[in-house]
Design a protein around this motif. Structure first.
Motif, PDB file in Angstrom:
ATOM      1  N   HIS A  89       0.835  -1.209   0.000  1.00  0.00           N
ATOM      2  CA  HIS A  89       0.000   0.000   0.000  1.00  0.00           C
ATOM      3  C   HIS A  89       0.867   1.256   0.000  1.00  0.00           C
ATOM      4  O   HIS A  89       0.577   2.221  -0.718  1.00  0.00           O
ATOM      5  N   LEU A  90       1.943   1.260   0.766  1.00  0.00           N
ATOM      6  CA  LEU A  90       2.850   2.405   0.801  1.00  0.00           C
ATOM      7  C   LEU A  90       3.560   2.606  -0.535  1.00  0.00           C
ATOM      8  O   LEU A  90       3.804   3.740  -0.952  1.00  0.00           O
ATOM      9  N   LEU A 133       2.338   1.905  -3.501  1.00  0.00           N
ATOM     10  CA  LEU A 133       1.389   2.414  -4.497  1.00  0.00           C
ATOM     11  C   LEU A 133       0.922   3.841  -4.218  1.00  0.00           C
ATOM     12  O   LEU A 133       0.533   4.558  -5.139  1.00  0.00           O
ATOM     13  N   SER A 134       0.960   4.264  -2.972  1.00  0.00           N
ATOM     14  CA  SER A 134       0.459   5.609  -2.662  1.00  0.00           C
ATOM     15  C   SER A 134       1.454   6.663  -3.136  1.00  0.00           C
ATOM     16  O   SER A 134       2.661   6.458  -3.126  1.00  0.00           O
ATOM     17  N   GLY A 135       0.935   7.783  -3.571  1.00  0.00           N
ATOM     18  CA  GLY A 135       1.774   8.899  -3.992  1.00  0.00           C
ATOM     19  C   GLY A 135       2.352   8.778  -5.382  1.00  0.00           C
ATOM     20  O   GLY A 135       3.194   9.579  -5.770  1.00  0.00           O
ATOM     21  N   GLU A 174       1.734   9.020  -9.380  1.00  0.00           N
ATOM     22  CA  GLU A 174       0.822   9.509 -10.420  1.00  0.00           C
ATOM     23  C   GLU A 174       1.238   8.900 -11.756  1.00  0.00           C
ATOM     24  O   GLU A 174       2.419   8.653 -11.983  1.00  0.00           O
ATOM     25  N   ASN A 213       6.688   9.746  -8.896  1.00  0.00           N
ATOM     26  CA  ASN A 213       6.606   9.442  -7.474  1.00  0.00           C
ATOM     27  C   ASN A 213       6.587  10.763  -6.704  1.00  0.00           C
ATOM     28  O   ASN A 213       7.572  11.488  -6.667  1.00  0.00           O
ATOM     29  N   LYS A 232       6.157  11.034  -3.451  1.00  0.00           N
ATOM     30  CA  LYS A 232       6.619  10.866  -2.076  1.00  0.00           C
ATOM     31  C   LYS A 232       8.014  11.472  -1.941  1.00  0.00           C
ATOM     32  O   LYS A 232       8.810  11.413  -2.868  1.00  0.00           O
ATOM     33  N   SER A 251       9.434   3.618  -4.849  1.00  0.00           N
ATOM     34  CA  SER A 251       8.459   2.580  -5.191  1.00  0.00           C
ATOM     35  C   SER A 251       9.169   1.516  -6.013  1.00  0.00           C
ATOM     36  O   SER A 251      10.008   1.826  -6.859  1.00  0.00           O
ATOM     37  N   LYS A 267      -1.437  -6.218  -5.000  1.00  0.00           N
ATOM     38  CA  LYS A 267      -2.336  -5.109  -4.718  1.00  0.00           C
ATOM     39  C   LYS A 267      -2.428  -4.216  -5.951  1.00  0.00           C
ATOM     40  O   LYS A 267      -1.422  -3.913  -6.580  1.00  0.00           O
ATOM     41  N   ARG A 294      -4.060  -0.524  -7.405  1.00  0.00           N
ATOM     42  CA  ARG A 294      -4.724   0.752  -7.152  1.00  0.00           C
ATOM     43  C   ARG A 294      -5.358   1.206  -8.457  1.00  0.00           C
ATOM     44  O   ARG A 294      -4.706   1.301  -9.492  1.00  0.00           O
ATOM     45  N   VAL A 320      -6.824   3.828 -10.937  1.00  0.00           N
ATOM     46  CA  VAL A 320      -6.657   5.241 -11.232  1.00  0.00           C
ATOM     47  C   VAL A 320      -7.616   5.583 -12.373  1.00  0.00           C
ATOM     48  O   VAL A 320      -7.485   5.060 -13.483  1.00  0.00           O
TER      49      VAL A 320
END
Length: 176
Positions: free
Chosen positions: A30-31, A33-35, A37, A60, A62, A67, A137, A139, A141
């Motif tokens: 999850h971390l 994939l977050s942040g 685009e 990225n 973050k 990632s 996992k 995500r 978009v």
């Protein structure tokens, strides 16, 4: 149940470490994939049957965490209505092994559209199996990708031969 029946604490320890590994795998994926685009740029003119190159770019956002092992793919449909929509644009997944913190990475994607028409992609998926591969996992978009594919280009050899005959007939009719 086996650990309760035998009173063996080693089995409790093994089960707890396995569940902890799965939990850590889910949190880390999850971390990762977050942040992140994504952007997919298609060429302006696309003809049926010809391969074209699109540009897939991941950024990225973050500040500190990179990632790893990202795949850009078609997102699974939410509903039956979306499943019945027009053909998808991104058929093959695109793999990005590493995306540093605060950096962008782009990759050229070869695509081919078999027939003319309008191709739509309601959403793209950003997928990872990092760190252990226990959990995959994705995500989703949302994107409003749309590509208009023109009819296939046919060879013009026969047309050029006919033009030569027609131009000769026109010249002979004006001379006499």
């Amino acid at each position: 149940l086996a650990a309760l029946n035998t009173g063996n604490n080693l089995l409790f320890l093994i089960v707890a470490s396995m569940l902890g590994g799965i939990l850590i795998s889910g949190v880390l994926s999850h971390l990762v994939l977050s942040g992140v685009e994504l952007r997919l740029d298609l060429p302006e003119h696309i003809f049926a049957g010809q391969s074209v190159r699109a540009l897939a770019q991941l950024t990225n956002r973050k500040r500190r965490m990179p990632s790893f092992s990202l795949r850009l793919c078609s997102a699974p449909p939410k509903s039956k209505r979306e499943k019945q929509a027009n053909a998808q644009i991104l058929a093959q997944p695109v793999y990005f092994p590493h995306l540093a913190a605060g950096q962008s990475c782009q990759q050229s994607v070869e695509m081919q559209f078999p027939r003319r028409g309008v191709y739509q992609q309601e959403a793209l998926g950003l997928r990872t199996r990092f760190p252990f591969g226990f959990v995959e996992k994705t995500r989703r978009v949302d994107s409003a990708l749309q590509a208009v594919v023109y009819p296939a280009i046919q060879p013009a050899d026969e047309i050029c031969q006919d033009w030569a005959l027609v131009s000769g007939e026109l010249e002979s009719s004006t001379r006499g």
